[in-house]
Design a protein around this motif. Structure first.
Motif, short mmCIF file in Angstrom:
data_model
loop_
_atom_site.label_atom_id
_atom_site.label_comp_id
_atom_site.label_asym_id
_atom_site.label_seq_id
_atom_site.Cartn_x
_atom_site.Cartn_y
_atom_site.Cartn_z
N VAL A 299 0.94 -1.06 0.03
CA VAL A 299 0.12 -0.05 0.06
C VAL A 299 0.89 1.46 0.10
O VAL A 299 0.50 2.12 -0.93
CB VAL A 299 -1.06 0.11 1.26
N LEU A 300 1.81 1.26 0.99
CA LEU A 300 2.82 2.41 0.92
C LEU A 300 3.63 2.81 -0.57
O LEU A 300 3.59 3.95 -0.71
CB LEU A 300 3.78 2.16 2.01
N PHE A 326 9.23 10.31 5.22
CA PHE A 326 9.65 9.20 6.53
C PHE A 326 8.24 9.08 7.39
O PHE A 326 7.95 7.99 7.95
CB PHE A 326 10.71 10.04 7.27
N GLU A 327 7.71 10.38 7.55
CA GLU A 327 6.20 10.33 8.47
C GLU A 327 5.24 9.22 7.87
O GLU A 327 4.60 8.34 8.37
CB GLU A 327 5.72 11.35 8.84
N LYS A 328 5.05 9.53 6.34
CA LYS A 328 4.24 8.54 5.65
C LYS A 328 4.55 7.02 5.92
O LYS A 328 3.64 6.31 5.92
CB LYS A 328 3.96 8.95 4.20
N LEU A 329 5.80 6.48 5.75
CA LEU A 329 6.26 5.43 5.82
C LEU A 329 6.23 4.96 7.07
O LEU A 329 6.75 3.77 7.79
CB LEU A 329 7.64 5.19 5.17
N ASP A 330 6.16 5.95 8.29
CA ASP A 330 6.62 5.70 9.63
C ASP A 330 7.80 5.11 9.97
O ASP A 330 8.00 4.15 10.76
CB ASP A 330 5.25 4.44 10.33
N ALA A 331 8.79 5.55 9.12
CA ALA A 331 10.14 5.32 9.06
C ALA A 331 10.86 5.71 10.28
O ALA A 331 11.92 5.15 10.71
CB ALA A 331 10.96 5.52 8.06
N LEU A 332 10.43 6.56 10.90
CA LEU A 332 11.29 7.20 12.05
C LEU A 332 10.76 6.11 13.13
O LEU A 332 11.86 5.81 14.00
CB LEU A 332 10.47 8.54 12.74
N LEU A 338 12.00 2.37 5.31
CA LEU A 338 12.85 2.94 4.11
C LEU A 338 13.39 2.14 3.29
O LEU A 338 13.35 2.38 2.19
CB LEU A 338 13.49 3.89 4.93
N ALA A 339 14.32 1.23 3.71
CA ALA A 339 15.03 0.51 2.88
C ALA A 339 14.24 -0.31 2.05
O ALA A 339 14.37 -0.54 0.77
CB ALA A 339 16.06 -0.64 3.87
N GLN A 340 13.10 -0.99 2.54
CA GLN A 340 12.17 -1.86 1.72
C GLN A 340 11.59 -0.89 0.68
O GLN A 340 11.51 -1.31 -0.66
CB GLN A 340 11.03 -2.39 2.59
N PHE A 341 11.00 0.27 0.88
CA PHE A 341 10.40 1.15 0.03
C PHE A 341 11.56 1.67 -1.07
O PHE A 341 11.04 1.62 -2.20
CB PHE A 341 10.11 2.41 1.04
N ARG A 342 12.69 1.89 -0.64
CA ARG A 342 13.69 2.26 -1.49
C ARG A 342 13.96 1.35 -2.72
O ARG A 342 14.08 1.68 -3.90
CB ARG A 342 14.95 2.70 -0.80
N LEU A 369 17.74 9.58 7.39
CA LEU A 369 16.75 8.94 8.43
C LEU A 369 17.55 8.72 9.87
O LEU A 369 16.55 9.16 10.78
CB LEU A 369 16.28 7.69 7.91
N GLN A 370 18.62 8.42 9.84
CA GLN A 370 19.47 8.59 11.23
C GLN A 370 19.44 9.78 11.82
O GLN A 370 19.16 10.11 12.96
CB GLN A 370 20.69 7.78 10.97
N THR A 371 19.59 10.78 10.95
CA THR A 371 19.70 12.34 11.61
C THR A 371 18.29 12.65 12.12
O THR A 371 18.39 13.07 13.15
CB THR A 371 20.20 13.01 10.60
N ALA A 372 17.35 12.30 11.36
CA ALA A 372 15.88 12.58 12.04
C ALA A 372 15.67 11.96 13.09
O ALA A 372 14.98 12.56 13.90
CB ALA A 372 15.20 12.58 10.77
N ARG A 373 15.96 10.62 13.09
CA ARG A 373 15.60 9.84 14.22
C ARG A 373 16.26 10.40 15.67
O ARG A 373 16.05 10.07 16.69
CB ARG A 373 16.01 8.42 14.17
#
Ligand code: CTP
Length: 413
Positions: A299-300, A326-332, A338-342, A369-373
């Motif tokens: 779905v994502l 990141f928020e849409k993927l709930d990757a935080l 993120l890796a799967q999506f990419r 992503l690491q930075t945002a987390r």
């Protein structure tokens, strides 16, 4: 009693492939004798036993007869008089209908070895039609052995078409469809699974969402293959090259299903295909009770692959879009997403003739992503007693700032 190794283990041994599971057939015995030898009965429907030590499967030789529609309508007949040849005859493919005795001698009444050499998937007898799961199994074997050059015998394909026309595929239950489909996704050529189902007419019934993609054009400027169905097959093959994760392969396969419902006046453009695809992916997943982690990723990827490309072109990326993704993927919270999506997005990019070697431009997103987390509440200066909304807003702003810095660092190098 006489015991023979049968089925996939004999086939794989002759193909010099690794044998993971061994099944045996027992001729000239009875359930009572098996129990007396401490075999454990496991067969709900058939007389199947587990070896007391190895736990491998031993089935009494049996014949089967179809009594109703679908694959549950069977009666079987297992007496000490049933011969090995009779047991082999009820099996699906000639390459699966060989046995090996304790001396390693191959018993091959239906010429499975010849078909192995000729690389042909051929049904053993007209009894093939008695079990519609065999259509799916055959498509799966075609996906597994495609790299060895296996093809389906024309008479077997004709038989599959007849089965589809007679409504056999309608009787398949969701679990079995998903079980075979899921396994096909782990094979080296899962796109062949889809092609075979299409060739015999089963795809139209099992996954009309995918069937509808064939014949739908895309712009030749960005899609030299033009046909959306061909694109789907190419993307699936590219996904295989990128990952063994069947969830990513599944998502890659489905990501453009929305293109199958684009109104004709928009073609070859597909302005709303992401939004339109979501309901189609959900319907397919509902139909086959597809596990959550497959469904969520599919779905994502379907809904946000456009946003993904916008962000992945790093020189065009804006921090707010990156955080939005990141928020849409709930990757935080779930960084593996993120890796799967990419990977699914990269399979999409590469799944076009001439684009197969496109570089992976999204690697920097992992660092982003690491930075945002790493931006946490405790790293913010929020004053006394901050409220929930204020915390959220402050986190958002701080993350955007941190991401803008990442983007600036990368673009300035
Ligand atoms: N079989 C069949 N029809 C089916 C299922 C199984 O004829 N619908 C027979 C085939 O002879 C097959 C054997 O039962 O080889 C064992 O089935 P299974 O273990 O499901 O398949 P394998 O052929 O061993 O293949 P795999 O490597 O996928 O396990």
């Amino acid at each position: 009693m006489k015991i023979y190794l049968v089925g996939g283990a004999v086939r794989d041994q002759l193909l010099l492939r690794q044998v993971d599971e061994r099944d045996y057939v027992v001729v000239g015995s009875t359930p009572e004798e098996m129990l007396a030898k401490h075999f454990k009965p496991v067969g709900k429907d058939f007389p199947v036993f587990l070896h007391p030590k190895t736990k491998e499967e031993y089935a009494l030789a049996r014949t089967e007869r179809k009594t109703g529609r679908g694959y549950t309508g069977f009666t079987f007949h297992a007496t000490p008089q049933v011969t090995l040849e009779e047991d082999l005859q009820r099996r699906d493919l000639t390459i699966n209908a060989m046995a090996m005795d304790e001396q390693g001698q191959v018993i091959d009444p239906f010429h499975g070895q010849k078909d192995l050499q000729a690389r042909v998937l051929r049904h053993v007898s007209a009894a093939f039609t008695e079990d519609p799961v065999r259509i799916l199994r055959l498509a799966r074997f075609a996906a597994r052995f495609h790299y060895l050059g296996f093809i389906i015998a024309p008479e077997t394909l004709a038989l599959m078409r007849t089965m589809v026309e007679q409504g056999e595929v309608d009787a398949l239950v969701a679990e079995r469809v998903w079980q075979e489909w899921q396994r096909a996704l782990t094979e080296p050529n899962p796109e062949v699974f889809i092609e075979v189902l299409r060739e015999c007419g089963a795809l139209r019934i099992l996954a009309p969402e995918l069937e509808s993609l064939f014949g739908v054009p895309q712009s030749p400027m960005t899609h030299p293959e033009v046909d959306t169905g061909i694109h789907m097959l190419l993307v699936l093959q590219q996904a295989v090259k990128l990952t063994s994760d069947p969830r990513v392969r599944f998502a890659a396969m489905l990501h453009d299903v929305g293109k199958g419902v684009t109104p004709a006046e928009y073609l070859p453009k597909h302005p709303l295909h992401e939004e339109n695809g979501v309901a189609l992916v959900q319907a397919l997943c509902d139909r086959y009770r597809v596990p959550r982690e497959y469904r969520d990723l599919a779905v994502l990827v379907t809904r946000y692959h456009g946003l993904g490309y916008k962000v992945i072109q790093q020189d065009l990326a804006q921090a707010k879009d990156v955080l939005d993704l990141f928020e849409k993927l709930d990757a935080l919270r779930r960084p593996e997403r993120l890796a799967q999506f990419r990977l699914a997005c990269l399979a999409d990019v590469r799944g076009r003739p001439g684009y197969e070697d496109k570089p992976d431009r999204g690697v920097w997103l992992e660092e982003a992503l690491q930075t945002a987390r790493s931006v946490s509440v405790s790293s913010l200066n929020l004053g006394d007693n901050p409220q929930g909304e204020a915390i959220k807003a402050a986190l958002h702003t701080a993350r955007i700032k941190a991401l803008a810095q990442v983007i600036e660092n990368i673009t300035s190098c």
